[in-house]
Design an enzyme around this catalytic site. Structure first.
Site, PDB file in Angstrom:
ATOM      1  CB  ILE A   3      -0.941   0.128   1.140  1.00  0.00           C
ATOM      2  CG1 ILE A   3      -0.287   0.254   2.238  1.00  0.00           C
ATOM      3  CG2 ILE A   3      -1.833  -1.264   1.165  1.00  0.00           C
ATOM      4  CD1 ILE A   3      -0.792   0.523   3.560  1.00  0.00           C
ATOM      5  N   GLY A  25      13.097   3.027   1.073  1.00  0.00           N
ATOM      6  CA  GLY A  25      13.126   1.875   0.919  1.00  0.00           C
ATOM      7  C   GLY A  25      12.269   0.909   1.794  1.00  0.00           C
ATOM      8  CE1 TYR A  26       8.259   3.750   5.524  1.00  0.00           C
ATOM      9  CE2 TYR A  26      10.216   4.949   5.291  1.00  0.00           C
ATOM     10  CZ  TYR A  26       8.900   5.068   5.668  1.00  0.00           C
ATOM     11  OH  TYR A  26       8.361   6.277   5.975  1.00  0.00           O
ATOM     12  CE  LYS A  80       7.931   1.502  10.109  1.00  0.00           C
ATOM     13  NZ  LYS A  80       7.887   2.307  11.389  1.00  0.00           N
ATOM     14  CG  ASP A 127      10.779  10.788  11.026  1.00  0.00           C
ATOM     15  OD1 ASP A 127      10.804  11.745  10.476  1.00  0.00           O
ATOM     16  OD2 ASP A 127      10.228   9.490  10.613  1.00  0.00           O
TER      17      ASP A 127
END
Length: 352
Positions: A47, A53-54, A80, A181
């Site tokens: 999705i 890259g994750y 994840k 973050d």
């Protein structure tokens, strides 16, 4: 029994949270189960795939019930997947996030850990499903942001603010977390558009009585959300990143949109500060919100109330102050955002 290298890492990793000293075996999910659920990480189940890259996958998966480890549940979850060999999202970041999410962090606006996998080169967290994607999808026009009227935008902001107030001030045993973050890529939206903080990979934990000490840490985070005084990381660093998100929601554009980069290398925050000081910030407001306002400003019952907008803009500007001592605490931010919502709801009720 011989231990795998992954198991050795888990055992030897320095656990900083007192509450994480428990055995996490019941949360482990075999890699074969995840591969089967996603058809070996097929694009059909992916999705979101970020430039770093994750990736996130949505699938039906059997997992242990965290509240009742003796039983299992089978439902839709998000998977994840950390990228292998990535410098920004590696082993340390995976284990940091595992520690935090399994270590007593519990809030309706923070994602819930359902399980994890740490086999071979795979590092995977299994978390709650949020069906409406990420906030950046709307601000980046991948999804129709018209569904986010002013009241819904305010509620998303308040959800995230509550989560930040919780990790800064309200955790058990006076613990505190600095997320490091906070950005629109880090905010998931569930089926009711309720917001949840998704990522904690760069987070730092502070034990009691250390909450006002600055942490001198390496630069982490996304360029356009980073505290200008990041070298002395404190709670105010999260406040700054959240302030950028507030302006993104107000303006309907991501912080690094080319329209802002033309004016400043640091994007939206600098442009918003300058526009606020010159009294021209209204020109930056999302046209979709302006459409709600109508020809005679602030008169439509569906559009933003003038007091609501003013309160929101004022606290957003305070959050992105260049110095930490000028920024409000998340306690103050929550109070002001809820005031903005009160003005908006009261305004709409007059016309209902």
């Amino acid at each position: 029994m011989d231990l795998t290298s992954s198991e050795e890492i888990l055992i030897n990793y320095s656990i900083t949270f007192n509450s994480v000293g428990k055995n996490l075996e019941y949360l482990q999910i075999p890699l074969t189960h995840i591969q089967s659920a996603t058809h070996d990480f097929s694009n059909e189940y992916r999705i979101a795939n970020f430039p770093d890259g994750y990736a996130f996958y949505r699938a039906e998966l059997e997992h242990y019930d965290k509240e009742n480890p003796s039983s299992k549940r089978h439902n839709t979850v998000l998977i994840k997947r950390y990228p292998y060999g990535n410098k920004s999202y590696g082993e340390k970041e995976f284990l940091t996030e595992l520690e935090i999410l399994s270590g007593g962090v519990k809030h309706t606006n923070i994602i819930n850990l359902l399980g994890f996998c740490f086999e071979d080169s795979e590092m995977i967290l299994v978390i709650d499903n949020f069906s409406n994607g990420f906030l950046n999808d709307y601000l980046g026009n991948l999804k129709d942001k018209r569904v986010l009227n002013w009241e819904k935008r305010l509620k998303i902001c308040i959800d995230v603010a509550h989560a930040l107030r919780y990790i800064h001030y309200e955790m058990e045993d006076q613990k505190m977390i600095i997320n490091r973050d906070i950005c629109s890529y880090n905010i998931g939206l569930d089926e009711n558009l309720e917001a949840k903080i998704v990522n904690f990979w760069w987070s730092v934990f502070l034990p009691p009585n250390q909450e006002d000490d600055a942490l001198y840490l390496d630069l982490m985070g996304r360029n356009y959300y980073i505290d200008p005084e990041y070298k002395k990381t404190k709670r105010e660093s999260d406040v700054y990143g959240f302030g950028v998100v507030l302006f993104e929601i107000l303006c309907g554009r991501l912080a690094f949109d080319p329209i802002y980069k033309k004016e400043s290398d640091i994007g939206l925050a600098h442009v918003a500060r300058r526009s606020f000081s010159t009294g021209s910030l209204e020109e930056m407001i999302d046209p979709i919100i302006k459409e709600e306002i109508g020809e005679n400003k602030f008169v439509l019952n569906r559009g933003p109330n003038k007091d609501s907008l003013h309160t929101f803009i004022t606290i957003a500007h305070q959050c992105v102050a260049e110095t930490q001592d000028q920024r409000p605490t998340m306690k103050v931010v929550v109070k002001e955002l809820e005031k903005a919502l009160f003005f908006q709801v009261s305004h709409c009720s007059k016309f209902s």
